[in-house]
Design an enzyme around this catalytic site. Sequence first.
Site, short mmCIF file in Angstrom:
data_model
loop_
_atom_site.label_atom_id
_atom_site.label_comp_id
_atom_site.label_asym_id
_atom_site.label_seq_id
_atom_site.Cartn_x
_atom_site.Cartn_y
_atom_site.Cartn_z
N ASN A 79 0.83 -1.04 -0.46
CA ASN A 79 -0.13 -0.29 0.22
C ASN A 79 0.60 0.99 0.02
OD1 ASN A 79 -2.21 2.20 0.96
ND2 ASN A 79 -2.38 0.81 2.60
N TRP A 80 0.93 1.92 -0.82
CA TRP A 80 1.92 2.98 -1.46
C TRP A 80 1.17 4.27 -1.00
CZ3 TRP A 80 3.88 1.28 -6.74
CH2 TRP A 80 4.75 0.03 -6.70
N LYS A 81 -0.14 4.55 -0.40
CA LYS A 81 -0.44 5.45 0.23
C LYS A 81 -0.43 6.53 -0.18
CE LYS A 81 -0.32 2.95 4.38
NZ LYS A 81 -0.12 3.79 5.82
N HIS A 96 -9.99 1.38 4.57
CA HIS A 96 -8.41 1.52 5.64
C HIS A 96 -8.94 2.77 7.17
CE1 HIS A 96 -4.31 2.88 6.19
NE2 HIS A 96 -3.62 1.52 5.92
N GLU A 101 -6.43 5.01 7.84
CA GLU A 101 -6.13 5.98 7.42
C GLU A 101 -8.03 6.66 6.85
OE1 GLU A 101 -2.82 5.31 5.69
OE2 GLU A 101 -1.70 5.22 7.17
N GLU A 156 -5.39 -4.97 10.65
CA GLU A 156 -4.15 -3.85 10.94
C GLU A 156 -5.30 -2.73 12.02
OE1 GLU A 156 -2.38 -2.69 6.85
OE2 GLU A 156 -4.09 -1.12 7.73
N GLY A 214 2.35 2.27 10.80
CA GLY A 214 3.61 3.74 10.68
C GLY A 214 3.87 3.39 12.04
N SER A 264 3.73 -2.40 10.50
CA SER A 264 5.19 -2.03 10.53
C SER A 264 5.53 -3.27 10.53
CB SER A 264 5.14 -1.35 12.14
OG SER A 264 4.82 -0.40 12.13
N GLY A 296 4.80 1.19 4.34
CA GLY A 296 5.90 2.28 4.85
C GLY A 296 7.14 1.19 4.24
P1 PGA Z 1 2.99 0.73 7.89
O1 PGA Z 1 1.56 0.85 7.02
O2 PGA Z 1 3.01 -0.55 6.92
O3 PGA Z 1 3.66 1.60 7.31
O4 PGA Z 1 3.07 0.53 9.22
C1 PGA Z 1 0.81 -0.55 7.00
C2 PGA Z 1 -0.59 0.16 6.48
O5 PGA Z 1 -1.44 1.11 6.68
O6 PGA Z 1 -1.61 -0.55 5.29
#
Ligand code: PGA
Length: 255
Positions: free
Chosen positions: A9-11, A96, A98, A168, A174, A214, A236
Amino acid sequence: MRSPLVVGNWKMNGTLVEVSSLAGAIAKELKKKPSKASLVLAPPATALVQLNQKIRRSEISLAAQNCHWQDSGAFTGEVSPLMLRDIGCMYVIVGHSERRHIFHETDEMIAKKLVAAIRNKLRPILCVGETLAEREDGLATKVITRQLRIALKQLARNDIRNVEVAYEPIWAIGTGHNAEPKQITEIHGRIRRFLADSFGQSNAKRVRVLYGGSVKPENSNDLAKTSEVDGLLVGGASLKAETFIPVIRCFDSHG
Ligand code: PGA
């Protein structure tokens, strides 16, 4: 029976040139030495069309990071699941944290997105997870069960076979602190029991339950070995080929 799945997931990261070169490096590596895990890349929406051309002849599949629940209409700024399918997406990330927390998406909205994704033959990757406060209050299972119950309530029994679920924990996203294998196994087990109770054992068995939060080369081998983990959703660490390739390969030496 469930083959491992790794999702990058490159956001909101990467210009076209950056995204294309990263995808190219990953595709090249996997061509040299294929991986046991299926790979899905979720670039920013601006790069979906170009990336689809780039990975067309590879084993990599394309995911969008979000979608609306209508196929078209007056929804300024939104992208529909019909459009995503039209440009070659096979998957879409839905719910997600976010999206839930920054953009105030509710469980009800997520339920509509799931139905719309399935109607358009996209495989939704449904994210669920608790906050740190909820975990500390002993509410993790309750929160996740609520998220699943509402998000999946409109799906027909067989539809669940087309869904991936990603656990998650929000406190792990993150932050550099991944959940412990014991915590993951417990929640994934709960998710699977919920799916079996709601959709029947044989349908539930086919659903992959991924872990995200993470994930990095330093912990991915342990995560891949963790009971009930069918794949990984990576933020990330998926932004660089050097860190993403070892994560993709973590399933190669297991099971
Ligand atoms: P992260 O993000 O690996 O940077 O913790 C995971 C995600 O939000 O899907």
